[in-house]
Design a protein around this motif. Structure first.
Motif, PDB file in Angstrom:
ATOM      1  N   ALA A   1      -5.541  -2.271  16.136  1.00 21.68           N
ATOM      2  CA  ALA A   1      -4.962  -3.510  16.670  1.00 21.68           C
ATOM      3  C   ALA A   1      -5.592  -3.846  18.017  1.00 21.68           C
ATOM      4  O   ALA A   1      -5.954  -4.993  18.280  1.00 21.68           O
ATOM      5  CB  ALA A   1      -3.439  -3.369  16.800  1.00 21.68           C
ATOM      6  N   ALA A   2      -5.754  -2.833  18.876  1.00 20.60           N
ATOM      7  CA  ALA A   2      -6.353  -3.074  20.195  1.00 20.60           C
ATOM      8  C   ALA A   2      -7.777  -3.621  20.054  1.00 20.60           C
ATOM      9  O   ALA A   2      -8.179  -4.530  20.784  1.00 20.60           O
ATOM     10  CB  ALA A   2      -6.351  -1.778  21.011  1.00 20.60           C
TER      11      ALA A   2
ATOM     12  N   VAL B   1     -10.851  -9.276  14.441  1.00 18.78           N
ATOM     13  CA  VAL B   1     -10.679  -8.208  13.456  1.00 18.78           C
ATOM     14  C   VAL B   1     -10.999  -6.890  14.140  1.00 18.78           C
ATOM     15  O   VAL B   1     -11.960  -6.799  14.904  1.00 18.78           O
ATOM     16  CB  VAL B   1     -11.628  -8.398  12.242  1.00 18.78           C
ATOM     17  CG1 VAL B   1     -11.466  -7.256  11.241  1.00 18.78           C
ATOM     18  CG2 VAL B   1     -11.376  -9.741  11.568  1.00 18.78           C
ATOM     19  N   GLY B   2     -10.162  -5.875  13.909  1.00 17.77           N
ATOM     20  CA  GLY B   2     -10.418  -4.533  14.416  1.00 17.77           C
ATOM     21  C   GLY B   2     -10.463  -3.558  13.259  1.00 17.77           C
ATOM     22  O   GLY B   2      -9.592  -3.585  12.397  1.00 17.77           O
TER      23      GLY B   2
ATOM     24  N   LEU C   1      -9.569   1.442   8.122  1.00 21.92           N
ATOM     25  CA  LEU C   1      -8.345   0.697   8.414  1.00 21.92           C
ATOM     26  C   LEU C   1      -8.712  -0.646   9.014  1.00 21.92           C
ATOM     27  O   LEU C   1      -9.457  -0.722   9.986  1.00 21.92           O
ATOM     28  CB  LEU C   1      -7.492   1.506   9.403  1.00 21.92           C
ATOM     29  CG  LEU C   1      -6.323   0.796  10.086  1.00 21.92           C
ATOM     30  CD1 LEU C   1      -5.253   0.434   9.056  1.00 21.92           C
ATOM     31  CD2 LEU C   1      -5.715   1.689  11.160  1.00 21.92           C
ATOM     32  N   PHE C   2      -8.203  -1.736   8.406  1.00 17.07           N
ATOM     33  CA  PHE C   2      -8.529  -3.100   8.847  1.00 17.07           C
ATOM     34  C   PHE C   2      -7.304  -3.760   9.462  1.00 17.07           C
ATOM     35  O   PHE C   2      -6.240  -3.770   8.845  1.00 17.07           O
ATOM     36  CB  PHE C   2      -8.965  -3.967   7.656  1.00 17.07           C
ATOM     37  CG  PHE C   2     -10.180  -3.484   6.913  1.00 17.07           C
ATOM     38  CD1 PHE C   2     -10.087  -2.422   6.016  1.00 17.07           C
ATOM     39  CD2 PHE C   2     -11.413  -4.103   7.085  1.00 17.07           C
ATOM     40  CE1 PHE C   2     -11.209  -1.981   5.313  1.00 17.07           C
ATOM     41  CE2 PHE C   2     -12.545  -3.670   6.384  1.00 17.07           C
ATOM     42  CZ  PHE C   2     -12.435  -2.605   5.499  1.00 17.07           C
ATOM     43  N   HIS C   3      -7.450  -4.333  10.649  1.00 17.07           N
ATOM     44  CA  HIS C   3      -6.428  -5.187  11.265  1.00 17.07           C
ATOM     45  C   HIS C   3      -7.061  -6.540  11.581  1.00 17.07           C
ATOM     46  O   HIS C   3      -8.158  -6.585  12.128  1.00 17.07           O
ATOM     47  CB  HIS C   3      -5.915  -4.585  12.592  1.00 17.07           C
ATOM     48  CG  HIS C   3      -4.878  -3.534  12.426  1.00 17.07           C
ATOM     49  ND1 HIS C   3      -3.803  -3.420  13.270  1.00 17.07           N
ATOM     50  CD2 HIS C   3      -4.744  -2.523  11.542  1.00 17.07           C
ATOM     51  CE1 HIS C   3      -3.047  -2.400  12.895  1.00 17.07           C
ATOM     52  NE2 HIS C   3      -3.602  -1.823  11.859  1.00 17.07           N
ATOM     53  N   HIS C   4      -6.361  -7.602  11.279  1.00 15.91           N
ATOM     54  CA  HIS C   4      -6.921  -8.949  11.448  1.00 15.91           C
ATOM     55  C   HIS C   4      -5.811  -9.861  11.984  1.00 15.91           C
ATOM     56  O   HIS C   4      -4.742  -9.942  11.387  1.00 15.91           O
ATOM     57  CB  HIS C   4      -7.411  -9.426  10.073  1.00 15.91           C
ATOM     58  CG  HIS C   4      -8.013 -10.796  10.053  1.00 15.91           C
ATOM     59  ND1 HIS C   4      -8.351 -11.432   8.881  1.00 15.91           N
ATOM     60  CD2 HIS C   4      -8.339 -11.668  11.046  1.00 15.91           C
ATOM     61  CE1 HIS C   4      -8.854 -12.630   9.160  1.00 15.91           C
ATOM     62  NE2 HIS C   4      -8.854 -12.797  10.463  1.00 15.91           N
TER      63      HIS C   4
END
Lengths: 181, 483
Positions: free
Chosen positions: B73-74, B379-380, B389-392
């Motif tokens: 997330a960061a 996107v991280g 692991l994908f965070h967008h």
């Protein structure tokens, strides 16, 4: 004398409270001298094999299965402890309580930028428990005897509370002990 | 008459899941399914929250690898505050975050191997359930249990020193990190008493690997073939092909080792990955767009990373990597149980990386945070212990989140875990007159190899039917209705 017996479960939680139990580190070796474990995600005992002394509940109730397991614990544990924010107040999962459920479904299974679901399939199967309209704290479903706050509760708080419950000696509850984060 | 076998709950994994196995009249396995039975709804309920809350809110998906979500997330929020993608931070921020991450990889892998999986190896699949756990290990082989407990403690202490707390910390902030390591902390990690120092961690990592290799030698066919099948493999790798668990570009290889995706900037992940939905589980099914639903599913995690990277950038782990690669003559390794082997090589690598970072003066002093021109989308991606692991996130003019999309590691392994369950069930149960507990445990052993984090996998909100509950004045439930 027989050792006191402990059981644990995680309902609508993230397992962080269970991890915090493990964060007592080398005291794990002391703990297993002091108590035996019954039903728990860290053992392969899937159904209670006897009545136990202390049941530890992580997480609140978000579906029918959570309710079932919580009642199953109440019926089989002499003392029940709500461990952590989610068990006590619903915690972060309860952030969904003010949102219509259809919106949440749409977001996860239809609208996500990586989701490809032209047929509009939604998870819905007899193997999946039924969602509750809201996430409920455990004490709204069954009687809870003790509450340990924190996200997660600190390992030393868990250790002090467990040893107090097991030995029957009153625990010191100083202001600094509790952290509601 | 056909019948159904249910394993509920799957134990000694992180989170909530169950398995159903359907048998025909002759007790042959027709179909097996791993169901993710919980849901949360993060994608929706995080909307409207200010973006800087994302790294502390979303990690509450999972208390086992919260650092992975915290950092993914960061990294996405770094993009939003104009601090660039992953490699754009100050040396101090980059290295403190990496130290946190390698502490996390270390503790999570150790937890999985010692606390959850080792009872199957030490006692055998058919041991009585009562002793198949970490307590049984402590009674049978105290040294092994102490090693596991003290190694996990070290990783957790690293996380606490870099993020403020062992679980759900706050260290990573948009564009950087909020603290340095103190000299006292650094020295204690390097030279701590009672075995709590980095050289002991490296020595124990090697000992754990030796334990597994010895087991492998004595149980060759089980470890090599049990619940195995060919697949694609995916991870991020560094630009030079090195394993890098914190930052890199997306690479995927097929079952023969052919590189099918390479050098993709993860800001464009939706160009290459899509997720399908099935009725019987809350977990979605990702696959590579180009290869399609039938052929495009892939594995992630330690085994996949051994197959995608060209080398491991630390001395001792590289030697072990070479032995690992030599075992399959350089071809991709498709053995499910080799996840354990790969995982322990990564434990050693994480220990070596922690040592390198602890000896780096940048963690003690230097700029913590940078900021640039605000963006509206980021996107991280990170290699979490269990895989990619994908965070967008997207935000609006008020800095509120308007969209969140998460593809967690365990979701990436959804198809493979179902394949493994089916393969294990067929191997153990086909044609058997009676289904025994050890056979069911064997199915769980196949799932455990993937170290699934079912906590993470429950993040999506699902299922149309609702349960309505009628309560009396004392809050007792008096009626329920399914709509």
């Amino acid at each position: 004398m027989n050792k006191p017996i402990i059981a644990t479960t995680s309902l609508a939680g993230c397992f962080g409270c269970h991890m915090s139990i493990l964060d007592i580190d080398d005291k794990i070796l002391e703990l297993i001298e002091l108590v035996d474990f019954n039903k728990s995600p860290i053992t392969d005992i899937k159904k209670f094999t006897r009545t136990v002394d202390i049941g530890i509940i992580e997480g609140g109730c978000c579906n029918s299965e959570n309710i079932h397991i919580l009642k199953y614990f109440r019926d089989n544990c002499k003392t029940l402890v709500s461990l952590g924010e989610c068990a006590i107040m619903g915690g972060l999962p309860a952030m969904r309580n003010n949102i219509p459920i259809e919106e949440c479904l749409k977001e996860a299974y239809l609208d996500g930028p990586s989701t490809h679901n032209p047929e509009g399939i939604m998870p819905n199967d007899e193997e999946l428990p039924i969602l509750l309209n809201k996430v409920y704290p455990c004490h709204e479903i069954v009687k809870i005897d003790y509450f340990l706050p924190g996200c997660p509760p600190r390992a030393d708080l868990i250790w002090d509370a467990l040893t107090a419950l097991v030995t029957g000696e009153e625990m010191k509850l100083e202001y600094g002990v509790f952290k509601y984060d | 008459m056909s019948k159904k076998i249910t394993i509920d709950p799957v134990t000694r994994v992180e989170g909530h899941g169950k398995v159903t196995i359907y048998l025909d009249e002759d007790n042959n396995v027709k179909e097996s399914r791993l169901h993710i039975v919980e849901f949360r709804g993060f994608e929706r309920f995080i909307q409207g929250r200010p973006y800087w809350e994302a790294p502390v809110l979303v990690q509450r998906l999972c208390g086992i690898c919260p650092v992975s979500h915290h950092l993914a997330a960061a990294k996405a929020i770094d993009v939003i505050v104009g601090a660039g993608t992953g490699d754009g931070l100050t040396p101090t921020a980059d290295k403190m975050r990496r130290l946190m991450h390698y502490g996390q990889i270390f503790q999570s892998h150790v937890l999985h191997f010692f606390h959850l999986a080792s009872p199957d190896l030490l006692f055998g699949l058919d041991a009585v359930p009562e002793i198949r756990n970490i307590i049984g290990i402590a009674k049978e082989n105290k040294h092994l249990a102490v090693m596991g407990i003290m190694m996990r403690k070290y990783g957790q202490e690293i996380i606490k020193a870099t993020s403020g707390k062992k679980i759900h910390g706050t260290g990573a902030i948009p564009g950087g990190i909020n603290k340095h390591l103190t000299i006292t902390e650094r020295d204690s990690f390097l030279n701590g008493k009672e075995g709590q120092n980095i050289d002991q961690m490296i020595a124990w990592s090697i000992e754990a690997l030796d334990f597994l290799k010895e087991y492998h030698k004595n149980n060759k066919s089980f470890i090599d073939t049990f619940a195995s099948f060919p697949s694609n493999h995916l991870s991020i790798v560094r630009d030079d092909g090195a394993m890098d668990l914190y930052h890199g570009k997306i690479r995927a290889v097929d079952t023969n080792g052919k590189v099918v995706i390479n050098g993709i900037d993860y800001q464009n992940y939706t160009d290459i990955i899509v997720e399908g939905v099935k009725k019987w589980t809350y977990m979605k099914f990702p696959y590579l767009k180009d290869l399609g639903k039938e052929k495009g599913w892939y594995r992630v995690g330690p085994l996949a990373r051994m197959n995608t990277c060209d080398f491991i950038p630390s001395e001792l782990a590289q030697k072990e990597f070479e032995v690992f690669k030599h075992y399959t003559k350089g071809k991709p390794n498709n053995s499910t149980m080799h996840y354990h082997w790969a995982r322990l090589i990564e434990v050693l690598h994480a220990a070596e990386m922690m040592k390198e970072l602890l000896n780096d003066p940048d963690i003690l002093t230097g700029e913590l945070v940078i900021k640039g021109k605000k963006q509206y989308e980021g996107v991280g991606v990170i290699e979490a212990p269990r895989g990619t692991l994908f965070h967008h996130y997207k935000i609006d003019n008020n800095d509120q989140i308007t969209m969140a999309n998460l593809i967690v590691s365990t979701t990436n392994n959804n198809d493979p875990m179902n394949m493994a369950v089916n393969a294990a069930a067929k191997e153990m149960m086909n044609g058997q007159a009676q289904i025994t507990e050890p056979m069911m445990n064997a199915v769980e052993v196949a799932i455990r190899a993937y170290d699934p984090c079912l906590s993470c996998a429950t993040h999506a909100l699902g299922q149309m039917p609702l349960e309505l509950t009628l309560k009396d004045i004392n809050n007792n439930i008096i009626d329920k209705k399914r709509t």
